[in-house]
Scaffold this motif. Structure first.
Motif, PDB file in Angstrom:
ATOM      1  N   PHE A  23       0.739  -1.801  -0.340  1.00 24.45           N
ATOM      2  CA  PHE A  23      -0.134  -0.245   0.182  1.00 24.45           C
ATOM      3  C   PHE A  23       1.052   1.318  -0.488  1.00 24.45           C
ATOM      4  CE2 PHE A  23      -2.486   3.296   2.374  1.00 24.45           C
ATOM      5  CZ  PHE A  23      -3.219   4.347   1.571  1.00 24.45           C
ATOM      6  N   LEU A  24       2.295   1.617   0.862  1.00 21.72           N
ATOM      7  CA  LEU A  24       2.831   2.812   0.751  1.00 21.72           C
ATOM      8  C   LEU A  24       3.526   2.404  -0.393  1.00 21.72           C
ATOM      9  CD1 LEU A  24       3.813   2.130   4.970  1.00 21.72           C
ATOM     10  CD2 LEU A  24       2.204   3.624   3.568  1.00 21.72           C
ATOM     11  N   ASN A  25       4.245   1.710  -0.789  1.00 17.28           N
ATOM     12  CA  ASN A  25       4.450   1.623  -2.634  1.00 17.28           C
ATOM     13  C   ASN A  25       3.700   2.478  -3.732  1.00 17.28           C
ATOM     14  OD1 ASN A  25       6.804   0.262  -1.807  1.00 17.28           O
ATOM     15  ND2 ASN A  25       6.137  -1.343  -2.260  1.00 17.28           N
ATOM     16  N   GLN A  26       1.859   2.024  -3.195  1.00 18.87           N
ATOM     17  CA  GLN A  26       1.246   3.136  -3.887  1.00 18.87           C
ATOM     18  C   GLN A  26       1.337   4.180  -4.487  1.00 18.87           C
ATOM     19  OE1 GLN A  26      -2.012   1.277  -6.172  1.00 18.87           O
ATOM     20  NE2 GLN A  26      -0.388  -0.227  -6.485  1.00 18.87           N
ATOM     21  N   VAL A  27       1.065   4.380  -2.751  1.00 17.34           N
ATOM     22  CA  VAL A  27       1.133   5.891  -2.561  1.00 17.34           C
ATOM     23  C   VAL A  27       2.168   6.629  -2.878  1.00 17.34           C
ATOM     24  CG1 VAL A  27       0.886   7.763  -0.440  1.00 17.34           C
ATOM     25  CG2 VAL A  27      -0.201   5.551   0.192  1.00 17.34           C
ATOM     26  N   GLU A  28       3.868   5.986  -2.819  1.00 16.53           N
ATOM     27  CA  GLU A  28       4.683   6.648  -3.309  1.00 16.53           C
ATOM     28  C   GLU A  28       4.077   6.598  -5.109  1.00 16.53           C
ATOM     29  OE1 GLU A  28       7.421   3.650  -2.402  1.00 16.53           O
ATOM     30  OE2 GLU A  28       8.304   4.919  -0.934  1.00 16.53           O
ATOM     31  N   ALA A  29       3.799   5.389  -5.835  1.00 18.09           N
ATOM     32  CA  ALA A  29       3.472   5.580  -7.158  1.00 18.09           C
ATOM     33  C   ALA A  29       2.658   7.022  -7.457  1.00 18.09           C
ATOM     34  CB  ALA A  29       3.158   3.898  -7.327  1.00 18.09           C
ATOM     35  N   ALA A  30       1.465   6.823  -6.683  1.00 15.87           N
ATOM     36  CA  ALA A  30       0.765   8.012  -7.146  1.00 15.87           C
ATOM     37  C   ALA A  30       1.039   9.988  -6.783  1.00 15.87           C
ATOM     38  CB  ALA A  30      -0.409   7.965  -5.550  1.00 15.87           C
ATOM     39  N   ASN A  31       1.960   9.208  -6.199  1.00 17.89           N
ATOM     40  CA  ASN A  31       2.773  10.762  -5.930  1.00 17.89           C
ATOM     41  C   ASN A  31       3.803  11.097  -7.163  1.00 17.89           C
ATOM     42  OD1 ASN A  31       1.456  12.493  -4.017  1.00 17.89           O
ATOM     43  ND2 ASN A  31       1.383  10.369  -2.831  1.00 17.89           N
ATOM     44  N   GLU A  32       4.657  10.092  -7.636  1.00 21.58           N
ATOM     45  CA  GLU A  32       5.228   9.835  -8.540  1.00 21.58           C
ATOM     46  C   GLU A  32       5.217   9.818  -9.909  1.00 21.58           C
ATOM     47  OE1 GLU A  32       8.509   7.570  -7.499  1.00 21.58           O
ATOM     48  OE2 GLU A  32       8.448   8.254  -4.912  1.00 21.58           O
ATOM     49  N   SER A  33       4.377   8.856 -10.601  1.00 16.73           N
ATOM     50  CA  SER A  33       3.821   8.774 -11.572  1.00 16.73           C
ATOM     51  C   SER A  33       2.673   8.215 -11.485  1.00 16.73           C
ATOM     52  CB  SER A  33       5.094   7.357 -12.109  1.00 16.73           C
ATOM     53  OG  SER A  33       4.398   6.198 -11.263  1.00 16.73           O
ATOM     54  N   GLY A  34       1.422   8.133 -11.201  1.00 12.95           N
ATOM     55  CA  GLY A  34       0.086   7.641 -11.340  1.00 12.95           C
ATOM     56  C   GLY A  34       0.094   6.723 -11.160  1.00 12.95           C
ATOM     57  N   VAL A  35      -1.120   5.831 -10.801  1.00 15.48           N
ATOM     58  CA  VAL A  35      -1.859   5.079 -10.528  1.00 15.48           C
ATOM     59  C   VAL A  35      -3.010   4.726 -10.974  1.00 15.48           C
ATOM     60  CG1 VAL A  35       0.114   4.140  -8.692  1.00 15.48           C
ATOM     61  CG2 VAL A  35      -2.004   4.918  -7.964  1.00 15.48           C
ATOM     62  N   GLU A  36      -3.440   3.737 -11.183  1.00 16.11           N
ATOM     63  CA  GLU A  36      -4.736   2.630 -11.627  1.00 16.11           C
ATOM     64  C   GLU A  36      -5.722   2.956  -9.721  1.00 16.11           C
ATOM     65  OE1 GLU A  36      -5.943   1.913 -14.733  1.00 16.11           O
ATOM     66  OE2 GLU A  36      -4.485   1.936 -15.169  1.00 16.11           O
ATOM     67  N   ALA A  37      -6.989   4.147  -9.629  1.00 10.74           N
ATOM     68  CA  ALA A  37      -7.175   4.591  -9.267  1.00 10.74           C
ATOM     69  C   ALA A  37      -7.969   3.132  -8.594  1.00 10.74           C
ATOM     70  CB  ALA A  37      -8.755   5.898  -9.148  1.00 10.74           C
ATOM     71  N   GLU A  38      -8.907   2.377  -9.225  1.00 11.33           N
ATOM     72  CA  GLU A  38      -9.133   1.048  -8.612  1.00 11.33           C
ATOM     73  C   GLU A  38      -7.352   0.791  -8.014  1.00 11.33           C
ATOM     74  OE1 GLU A  38     -11.784  -2.981  -9.811  1.00 11.33           O
ATOM     75  OE2 GLU A  38     -11.489  -1.302 -11.355  1.00 11.33           O
ATOM     76  N   ASP A  39      -6.845  -0.455  -8.597  1.00 10.36           N
ATOM     77  CA  ASP A  39      -5.930  -0.724  -7.696  1.00 10.36           C
ATOM     78  C   ASP A  39      -5.207  -0.403  -6.527  1.00 10.36           C
ATOM     79  OD1 ASP A  39      -6.152  -2.312  -9.914  1.00 10.36           O
ATOM     80  OD2 ASP A  39      -4.355  -1.659 -11.158  1.00 10.36           O
TER      81      ASP A  39
END
Length: 89
Positions: A23-39
């Motif tokens: 989850f913390l990796n997802q937070v990082e990715a959302a802030n750095e490059s973007g992620v799928e909202a559902e994921d």
């Protein structure tokens, strides 16, 4: 993704630590490059199976923001309100 320590509880099992770190990796990715909202939201739900209390979630959020500069709360709010498939902070 920077090199720093994650706020983890030593009482968690290996599987629980993995869920929190994912989850913390997802937070990082959302802030750095973007992620799928559902994921991102699915990852948050798994995180909440480990970190059940709001107080503990806030503590982890503060510690994580101190070392990374990324807010779990603000990232989660953006994921919940986005209408797009992907989001980036």
């Amino acid at each position: 993704m920077a090199n720093y320590g994650y706020p983890i509880d030593e009482d968690w099992s290996h599987e629980e630590i993995t869920l929190v770190i994912n989850f913390l990796n997802q937070v990082e990715a959302a802030n750095e490059s973007g992620v799928e909202a559902e994921d991102f939201l699915k990852s948050y739900q798994k995180f909440k199976t480990v970190v059940k209390s709001i107080g503990e979630e806030k503590r982890i959020g503060r510690e994580f923001e101190e070392v990374s500069g990324y807010s779990i709360y603000r990232t989660l709010q953006q994921a919940k309100k986005t209408t797009a498939k992907r989001f980036k902070m």
